[in-house]
Design an enzyme around this catalytic site. Structure first.
Site, PDB file in Angstrom:
ATOM      1  N   ASP A 226      -3.662  40.259  52.124  1.00 27.00           N
ATOM      2  CA  ASP A 226      -3.367  40.830  53.534  1.00 27.00           C
ATOM      3  C   ASP A 226      -4.624  41.368  53.566  1.00 27.00           C
ATOM      4  OD1 ASP A 226      -2.461  41.315  55.489  1.00 27.00           O
ATOM      5  OD2 ASP A 226      -0.387  42.432  54.554  1.00 27.00           O
TER       6      ASP A 226
ATOM      7  N   GLY B 207      -4.117  44.788  54.957  1.00 25.85           N
ATOM      8  CA  GLY B 207      -4.216  45.875  55.253  1.00 25.85           C
ATOM      9  C   GLY B 207      -3.461  46.207  56.209  1.00 25.85           C
ATOM     10  N   GLY B 208      -3.614  45.477  57.386  1.00 18.88           N
ATOM     11  CA  GLY B 208      -2.830  46.386  58.889  1.00 18.88           C
ATOM     12  C   GLY B 208      -1.419  46.288  58.514  1.00 18.88           C
ATOM     13  N   PHE B 209      -0.671  45.813  57.623  1.00 19.68           N
ATOM     14  CA  PHE B 209       1.067  45.935  57.654  1.00 19.68           C
ATOM     15  C   PHE B 209       0.762  47.397  57.112  1.00 19.68           C
ATOM     16  CE2 PHE B 209       4.779  46.694  55.681  1.00 19.68           C
ATOM     17  CZ  PHE B 209       5.554  46.427  56.467  1.00 19.68           C
TER      18      PHE B 209
ATOM     19  N   ASP C 294      -5.544  44.086  61.176  1.00 20.68           N
ATOM     20  CA  ASP C 294      -4.333  44.216  62.847  1.00 20.68           C
ATOM     21  C   ASP C 294      -3.852  45.524  62.876  1.00 20.68           C
ATOM     22  OD1 ASP C 294      -2.948  43.404  60.473  1.00 20.68           O
ATOM     23  OD2 ASP C 294      -1.274  42.940  62.222  1.00 20.68           O
TER      24      ASP C 294
ATOM     25  N   GLN D  62       0.364  39.300  67.198  1.00 17.62           N
ATOM     26  CA  GLN D  62       0.924  40.630  67.086  1.00 17.62           C
ATOM     27  C   GLN D  62       1.500  40.339  68.661  1.00 17.62           C
ATOM     28  OE1 GLN D  62       2.267  42.596  64.823  1.00 17.62           O
ATOM     29  NE2 GLN D  62       0.732  42.588  63.648  1.00 17.62           N
TER      30      GLN D  62
ATOM     31  N   ASP E  17       5.753  34.881  52.518  1.00 18.80           N
ATOM     32  CA  ASP E  17       5.530  35.600  51.529  1.00 18.80           C
ATOM     33  C   ASP E  17       6.666  36.639  51.451  1.00 18.80           C
ATOM     34  OD1 ASP E  17       3.782  38.582  51.284  1.00 18.80           O
ATOM     35  OD2 ASP E  17       3.324  37.906  53.628  1.00 18.80           O
TER      36      ASP E  17
END
Length: 374
Positions: free
Chosen positions: A90, A92-94, A144, A192, A269
């Protein structure tokens, strides 16, 4: 990377995703190894006992610890953690969402205050691609902006514009750089749009025009109702190319996965199997068990009679409850393995149902069965 849809059952798809490090049969669930380890499980257990085809790591957390230098010195994340199958990382957007109180977002990127020592770090689309190059992950994600549930339409539009601009910058940086370790890497974009159907469609269309090799559906399972989640998945899958993999990020329960597969998703995931397992919630083929409950104290039947795995058959419910009562770490490991085994079984069973063109009935039956509280 090659992706091929081999069978369909209504909108559900069964296919193969071929990478240099191995073939992945879809639909697939990816165990989450945020810090380069799936909590409580060794790579050998993941491969031999669970036949995990691909796992996930997190760019933000691995950047902070152990850091780019150590991973580079080790020869990449695969070598560092002794895992020779595919890895998806991933971006790091989350963490833009989950660490909102520690994050400031501008058009340049996201500045995080480390949850470890308070130090400040700027993540840009370019630096995130660069770090994932040092990780050597087989599938990389663009940076994102993941907005929270309940965001206003105007704020969702702003997040969309920034996400699209960052995706274009990520794509450019990816094309201008090379893999560090001789293995090809792929870069996926992330759709998004919060829970606004037209914004979801707009985001998907804009990213499809950039021609990425795969697409993720992000910004869901962040507090919205289940029906809204499913509606957004449907909209995205109507726009995303049928010949490229679709990845629903951070979702979810077995019923969530079944519904999303039925709408055309290929990859998943979620931390739920391991996290919930460590807290005593076990997913079984008969339903959900809270292993801490006294009702299991004298239950000497196997943990899950419907699963033919070592942990499901070797250990009784009474024994695993005893381990939790004693705070014995083996109980946490058994529970994590049981839950991941259930998710892997569910993916295999869904694939078989798709191949036999009976997925809608399979989905209805399994959603009820796996959601029951025992």
């Amino acid at each position: 990377m090659q992706f091929e849809v081999l069978h369909t059952s209504e909108d559900a798809r069964a296919g193969t995703l071929v990478t240099k490090r191995g073939k992945i049969r879809t639909p697939v669930f990816m165990p989450v190894g945020t810090l380069g380890a799936v909590k409580g499980l060794s790579p050998r257990e993941l491969k031999q006992d669970l036949d995990a085809q691909i796992i996930l790591g997190n760019t933000y957390h691995l950047y902070l610890r152990p850091g780019p230098e150590r991973i580079t010195e080790a020869g990449g994340l695969h070598e560092f953690m002794a895992w020779d199958r595919p890895i998806l990382t991933d971006s790091g957007g989350f963490q833009v969402y989950s660490l909102a109180s520690r994050c400031k977002i501008t058009d340049e990127g996201a500045t995080f205050q480390s949850h470890i020592d308070g130090s400040s770090h700027l993540f840009t689309p370019e630096t995130v691609v660069d770090f994932q190059r040092t990780l050597g992950s087989d599938i990389m994600m663009v940076l994102d902006e993941c907005p929270p549930s309940g965001i206003s339409r105007s704020d969702a539009q702003k997040a969309n514009r920034r996400t699209a601009a960052w995706a274009e910058r990520s794509r450019t940086r990816f094309q201008d750089t090379e893999s560090w370790y001789g293995y090809p890497q792929q870069l996926f974009a992330i759709v998004q749009g919060s829970t606004f159907e037209d914004l979801r469609r707009e985001s998907a269309e804009e990213l499809v025009a950039m021609d990425f090799p795969g697409y993720a559906i992000g910004g869901l399972s962040v507090g919205e109702e289940a029906e809204a989640l499913y509606a957004m998945v449907r909209v995205c899958c109507e726009v995303l190319p049928p010949d490229k993999p679709r990845y629903l990020m951070g979702v979810g329960t077995p019923a969530n996965l079944l519904e999303a597969i039925g709408r055309g998703v290929d990859m998943f995931d979620c931390v739920m199997p391991t996290r919930n397992g460590r807290n005593g919630m076990l997913f079984t083929t008969q339903g959900v068990i809270n292993i801490r409950n006294r009702k299991w104290a004298n239950d000497y039947t196997p943990l899950d009679r419907g699963l033919n795995t070592y942990v499901s058959q070797a250990f009784t419910r009474a024994y695993v409850r005893h381990l939790f009562q004693c705070n014995e770490i083996l109980g946490l490991q058994i529970s994590a393995m049981q839950n991941l085994a259930l998710y892997a079984w569910l993916m295999r069973s869904a694939r078989q149902a798709i191949e036999e063109n009976r997925y809608p009935s399979f989905r209805r039956e399994m959603s009820l069965q796996l959601s029951r509280r025992l």
